[in-house]
Enzyme design. Structure first.
Site, mmCIF file in Angstrom:
data_model
loop_
_atom_site.group_PDB
_atom_site.id
_atom_site.type_symbol
_atom_site.label_atom_id
_atom_site.label_comp_id
_atom_site.label_asym_id
_atom_site.label_seq_id
_atom_site.Cartn_x
_atom_site.Cartn_y
_atom_site.Cartn_z
ATOM 1 N N ASN A 7 -50.317 -58.365 -33.362
ATOM 2 C CA ASN A 7 -50.587 -56.981 -32.966
ATOM 3 C C ASN A 7 -50.046 -56.056 -34.068
ATOM 4 O O ASN A 7 -48.849 -56.083 -34.370
ATOM 5 C CB ASN A 7 -49.895 -56.714 -31.622
ATOM 6 C CG ASN A 7 -50.107 -55.286 -31.144
ATOM 7 O OD1 ASN A 7 -49.968 -54.349 -31.923
ATOM 8 N ND2 ASN A 7 -50.431 -55.118 -29.882
ATOM 9 N N HIS A 10 -47.805 -51.306 -34.749
ATOM 10 C CA HIS A 10 -46.640 -50.601 -35.288
ATOM 11 C C HIS A 10 -46.711 -50.353 -36.787
ATOM 12 O O HIS A 10 -45.911 -49.575 -37.322
ATOM 13 C CB HIS A 10 -45.347 -51.274 -34.835
ATOM 14 C CG HIS A 10 -45.210 -51.176 -33.343
ATOM 15 N ND1 HIS A 10 -45.316 -49.967 -32.683
ATOM 16 C CD2 HIS A 10 -45.072 -52.117 -32.388
ATOM 17 C CE1 HIS A 10 -45.218 -50.182 -31.378
ATOM 18 N NE2 HIS A 10 -45.071 -51.469 -31.172
ATOM 19 N N HIS A 43 -54.224 -51.857 -30.170
ATOM 20 C CA HIS A 43 -54.350 -51.111 -28.911
ATOM 21 C C HIS A 43 -54.771 -49.676 -29.231
ATOM 22 O O HIS A 43 -53.989 -48.917 -29.811
ATOM 23 C CB HIS A 43 -52.990 -51.132 -28.198
ATOM 24 C CG HIS A 43 -52.994 -50.506 -26.836
ATOM 25 N ND1 HIS A 43 -51.912 -50.591 -25.998
ATOM 26 C CD2 HIS A 43 -53.926 -49.791 -26.163
ATOM 27 C CE1 HIS A 43 -52.176 -49.958 -24.866
ATOM 28 N NE2 HIS A 43 -53.396 -49.444 -24.944
ATOM 29 N N ARG A 45 -54.953 -46.471 -27.921
ATOM 30 C CA ARG A 45 -54.483 -45.723 -26.753
ATOM 31 C C ARG A 45 -55.235 -44.393 -26.628
ATOM 32 O O ARG A 45 -55.656 -43.819 -27.626
ATOM 33 C CB ARG A 45 -52.985 -45.430 -26.889
ATOM 34 C CG ARG A 45 -52.109 -46.613 -26.554
ATOM 35 C CD ARG A 45 -50.646 -46.239 -26.710
ATOM 36 N NE ARG A 45 -49.797 -47.244 -26.129
ATOM 37 C CZ ARG A 45 -49.335 -47.214 -24.872
ATOM 38 N NH1 ARG A 45 -49.611 -46.197 -24.080
ATOM 39 N NH2 ARG A 45 -48.582 -48.171 -24.414
ATOM 40 N N ARG A 49 -51.511 -42.579 -30.287
ATOM 41 C CA ARG A 49 -50.185 -42.454 -30.908
ATOM 42 C C ARG A 49 -50.033 -43.357 -32.132
ATOM 43 O O ARG A 49 -49.212 -43.099 -32.981
ATOM 44 C CB ARG A 49 -49.079 -42.737 -29.898
ATOM 45 C CG ARG A 49 -49.016 -44.165 -29.472
ATOM 46 C CD ARG A 49 -47.819 -44.412 -28.604
ATOM 47 N NE ARG A 49 -47.933 -43.747 -27.320
ATOM 48 C CZ ARG A 49 -47.257 -44.118 -26.235
ATOM 49 N NH1 ARG A 49 -46.400 -45.115 -26.318
ATOM 50 N NH2 ARG A 49 -47.413 -43.506 -25.104
ATOM 51 N N HIS A 50 -50.800 -44.454 -32.180
ATOM 52 C CA HIS A 50 -50.711 -45.297 -33.387
ATOM 53 C C HIS A 50 -52.105 -45.638 -33.924
ATOM 54 O O HIS A 50 -52.546 -45.063 -34.904
ATOM 55 C CB HIS A 50 -49.802 -46.520 -33.199
ATOM 56 C CG HIS A 50 -49.871 -47.213 -31.860
ATOM 57 N ND1 HIS A 50 -51.050 -47.637 -31.307
ATOM 58 C CD2 HIS A 50 -48.886 -47.568 -30.991
ATOM 59 C CE1 HIS A 50 -50.785 -48.229 -30.145
ATOM 60 N NE2 HIS A 50 -49.490 -48.190 -29.916
ATOM 61 N N GLU A 70 -56.875 -54.140 -27.312
ATOM 62 C CA GLU A 70 -56.167 -53.801 -26.070
ATOM 63 C C GLU A 70 -56.621 -52.418 -25.667
ATOM 64 O O GLU A 70 -56.684 -51.507 -26.508
ATOM 65 C CB GLU A 70 -54.662 -53.763 -26.310
ATOM 66 C CG GLU A 70 -54.040 -55.119 -26.411
ATOM 67 C CD GLU A 70 -52.540 -55.004 -26.625
ATOM 68 O OE1 GLU A 70 -51.969 -53.916 -26.414
ATOM 69 O OE2 GLU A 70 -51.953 -56.000 -27.019
ATOM 70 N N THR A 101 -46.450 -50.845 -23.369
ATOM 71 C CA THR A 101 -47.101 -51.185 -22.097
ATOM 72 C C THR A 101 -46.065 -51.731 -21.118
ATOM 73 O O THR A 101 -45.423 -52.739 -21.386
ATOM 74 C CB THR A 101 -48.199 -52.252 -22.343
ATOM 75 O OG1 THR A 101 -48.951 -51.842 -23.471
ATOM 76 C CG2 THR A 101 -49.094 -52.401 -21.140
ATOM 77 N N GLU A 151 -54.016 -62.535 -19.704
ATOM 78 C CA GLU A 151 -52.863 -62.610 -20.606
ATOM 79 C C GLU A 151 -51.632 -62.434 -19.747
ATOM 80 O O GLU A 151 -51.441 -61.385 -19.118
ATOM 81 C CB GLU A 151 -52.917 -61.518 -21.687
ATOM 82 C CG GLU A 151 -51.686 -61.593 -22.594
ATOM 83 C CD GLU A 151 -51.721 -60.604 -23.753
ATOM 84 O OE1 GLU A 151 -52.823 -60.195 -24.171
ATOM 85 O OE2 GLU A 151 -50.627 -60.250 -24.229
ATOM 86 N N HIS A 190 -45.973 -60.188 -25.083
ATOM 87 C CA HIS A 190 -45.105 -59.028 -24.871
ATOM 88 C C HIS A 190 -43.642 -59.429 -24.951
ATOM 89 O O HIS A 190 -43.185 -60.277 -24.196
ATOM 90 C CB HIS A 190 -45.367 -58.291 -23.557
ATOM 91 C CG HIS A 190 -45.035 -56.830 -23.674
ATOM 92 N ND1 HIS A 190 -43.747 -56.373 -23.663
ATOM 93 C CD2 HIS A 190 -45.812 -55.751 -23.881
ATOM 94 C CE1 HIS A 190 -43.760 -55.066 -23.831
ATOM 95 N NE2 HIS A 190 -45.004 -54.653 -23.985
ATOM 96 N N GLY A 212 -46.375 -58.576 -31.577
ATOM 97 C CA GLY A 212 -46.411 -57.433 -32.478
ATOM 98 C C GLY A 212 -45.068 -56.993 -32.996
ATOM 99 O O GLY A 212 -44.709 -57.210 -34.157
HETATM 100 N N1 PXP Z 1 -49.882 -58.094 -25.309
HETATM 101 C C1 PXP Z 1 -50.154 -56.879 -24.763
HETATM 102 C C2 PXP Z 1 -51.207 -56.797 -23.718
HETATM 103 C C3 PXP Z 1 -49.483 -55.713 -25.200
HETATM 104 O O1 PXP Z 1 -49.755 -54.520 -24.643
HETATM 105 C C4 PXP Z 1 -48.537 -55.831 -26.241
HETATM 106 C C5 PXP Z 1 -47.860 -54.602 -26.767
HETATM 107 O O2 PXP Z 1 -48.784 -53.763 -27.338
HETATM 108 C C6 PXP Z 1 -48.310 -57.104 -26.788
HETATM 109 C C7 PXP Z 1 -48.969 -58.228 -26.284
HETATM 110 C C8 PXP Z 1 -47.338 -57.304 -27.909
HETATM 111 O O3 PXP Z 1 -46.082 -57.003 -27.469
HETATM 112 P P1 PXP Z 1 -44.872 -56.947 -28.514
HETATM 113 O O4 PXP Z 1 -45.176 -55.805 -29.440
HETATM 114 O O5 PXP Z 1 -43.675 -56.739 -27.660
HETATM 115 O O6 PXP Z 1 -44.893 -58.259 -29.250
#
Ligand code: PXP
Length: 241
Positions: A7, A10, A43, A45, A49-50, A70, A101, A151, A190, A212
């Site tokens: 992901n 960031h 993602h 959004r 924001r990003h 996403e 999220t 997921e 996540h 991510g």
């Molecule tokens: N999966 C989903 C559905 C998410 O929303 C996120 C965060 O954007 C991630 C995975 C990745 O999470 P992390 O950035 O904590 O690795």
């Protein structure tokens, strides 16, 4: 062995801190692919924001592995996804105040709205995944709305310690077994990082780990190529044990 999908939100967070052109998430995606990642996640959004709309269109054109978008179920975002046609759309809950999220989609409560979004995306040939907590009722509802993937939200596992973490790991395994029994394919993500990824990567039948923040954070110190490679190595090692 689960695929590592990175992901890159960031990278865009850093760019948006100045609203300049760098660092560019498109370049980051290319480096992640060169380092051996097997998918790119972004993602888009509603508050932008990003990741920006331009990013997802460029990513779709440029990357070689596959784009998992996403997204919320807001009409404006579903319209973009239908036009963009990512390889996969992962439906997530989205709140403006949240930092990331928080929690999974409440498929039980929002079944009709989610089903509508799933159908619109699938009509366009997009695979749909639902980001949900490892709870049996959510998995059953996910099956009912016609998603092909879920997921599993690994946040509760990632944030817990000791026995509570062991319990959360067991919840993930039970949830994964239920999903497989119902004919769903299972991704997870996540909060996964270099310290906690191995136990989740060792769970059989998980297709993709979506990671991510930890990879991008490590990249600040060791470079993106190495950060991705090291995560991929950890995932591979966890399967050889
Ligand atoms: N999966 C989903 C559905 C998410 O929303 C996120 C965060 O954007 C991630 C995975 C990745 O999470 P992390 O950035 O904590 O690795």
């Amino acid at each position: 062995m689960p695929k590592l999908c990175v992901n890159i939100d960031h990278i865009a967070t850093l760019r948006q801190a100045r609203k300049e052109q760098e660092p560019d998430p498109i370049l980051a995606a290319g480096i992640c692919e060169l380092a051996g990642c097997q998918g790119i996640v972004a993602h888009l959004r509603e508050d932008r924001r990003h990741i920006q709309k331009r990013d997802v269109y460029l990513l779709k054109d440029v990357i070689k592995t596959g784009l998992n978008l996403e997204m919320s179920i807001a009409d404006s975002i579903v319209n973009i996804a239908v036009d963009l046609k990512p390889n996969c759309a992962t439906l997530v809950p989205e709140k403006r105040e949240e930092i990331t999220t928080e929690g999974g989609l409440d498929v039980v409560k929002k079944k009709a709205r989610i089903k509508e979004a799933v159908e619109r995306l699938q009509e366009r040939g997009i695979k749909v995944s639902l980001f949900i907590e490892p709870e049996l009722k959510q998995i059953e509802a996910g099956k009912e709305v016609g998603a092909e993937f879920i997921e599993l939200h690994t946040g509760r596992y990632a944030n817990a310690q000791n026995e509570i973490r062991e319990n959360e790991l067991r919840n993930l395994i039970v949830a994964k077994d239920k999903a497989i029994e119902l004919g769903l394919k299972v991704n997870a993500g996540h909060g996964l990082n270099y310290q906690n990824v191995s136990a989740v990567a060792a769970i059989a039948d998980i297709q993709e780990l979506n990671i991510g923040h930890s990879i991008i954070s490590r990249a600040v110190f060791v470079g993106l190529e190495r950060a991705v490679r090291e995560m991929r190595e950890l995932i591979e090692k966890s399967r050889k044990k």
